[in-house]
Design a protein around this motif. Structure first.
Motif, PDB file in Angstrom:
ATOM      1  N   CYS A  60       0.909  -1.184   0.016  1.00  0.00           N
ATOM      2  CA  CYS A  60      -0.067  -0.055   0.093  1.00  0.00           C
ATOM      3  C   CYS A  60       0.876   1.282  -0.020  1.00  0.00           C
ATOM      4  O   CYS A  60       1.789   1.444   0.711  1.00  0.00           O
ATOM      5  CB  CYS A  60      -0.760   0.014   1.399  1.00  0.00           C
ATOM      6  SG  CYS A  60      -1.793   1.328   1.482  1.00  0.00           S
ATOM      7  N   CYS A 101      -0.058   3.187   3.662  1.00  0.00           N
ATOM      8  CA  CYS A 101       0.436   2.559   5.025  1.00  0.00           C
ATOM      9  C   CYS A 101       1.407   1.519   4.818  1.00  0.00           C
ATOM     10  O   CYS A 101       1.837   1.090   5.927  1.00  0.00           O
ATOM     11  CB  CYS A 101      -1.031   2.165   5.680  1.00  0.00           C
ATOM     12  SG  CYS A 101      -1.468   0.678   4.778  1.00  0.00           S
ATOM     13  N   CYS A 147      -6.611  -1.240  -0.310  1.00  0.00           N
ATOM     14  CA  CYS A 147      -5.990  -1.646   1.096  1.00  0.00           C
ATOM     15  C   CYS A 147      -7.161  -2.123   1.959  1.00  0.00           C
ATOM     16  O   CYS A 147      -7.971  -1.130   2.066  1.00  0.00           O
ATOM     17  CB  CYS A 147      -4.838  -0.804   1.410  1.00  0.00           C
ATOM     18  SG  CYS A 147      -4.178  -1.045   3.067  1.00  0.00           S
ATOM     19  N   CYS A 199      -6.560   0.529   5.316  1.00  0.00           N
ATOM     20  CA  CYS A 199      -6.677   2.188   5.231  1.00  0.00           C
ATOM     21  C   CYS A 199      -7.512   2.582   4.293  1.00  0.00           C
ATOM     22  O   CYS A 199      -8.106   3.553   4.270  1.00  0.00           O
ATOM     23  CB  CYS A 199      -5.317   2.851   5.268  1.00  0.00           C
ATOM     24  SG  CYS A 199      -4.603   2.676   3.711  1.00  0.00           S
TER      25      CYS A 199
HETATM   26 ZN   LIG Z   1      -3.137   0.911   3.299  1.00  0.00          ZN
END
Ligand SMILES: [Zn+2]
Length: 58
Positions: free
Chosen positions: A6, A9, A25, A28
């Protein structure tokens, strides 16, 4: 194979080979739009050259 992470994050989303990939993702919720071929990260500057921009005298 290449790890797919990702962009926000840095959670590992999977690994494999792809040309283009949209993956959301689960952590997040960021939709990562990935393309396969990245430009090579070769710096044009010679590594032995002293960096004059950092004028720190110790
Ligand atoms: Zn993420």
């Amino acid at each position: 194979m290449e790890a797919i992470r990702c962009g926000k994050c840095n959670r590992k989303l999977g690994e494999g080979e792809y040309t283009r990939l949209n993956i959301k993702c689960p952590r997040c919720g960021t939709l990562n739009q990935l393309k396969a071929i990245e430009p090579p990260k070769c710096a044009p500057r010679a590594p032995n050259t002293q960096e004059a921009s950092h004028g720190t005298n110790l």
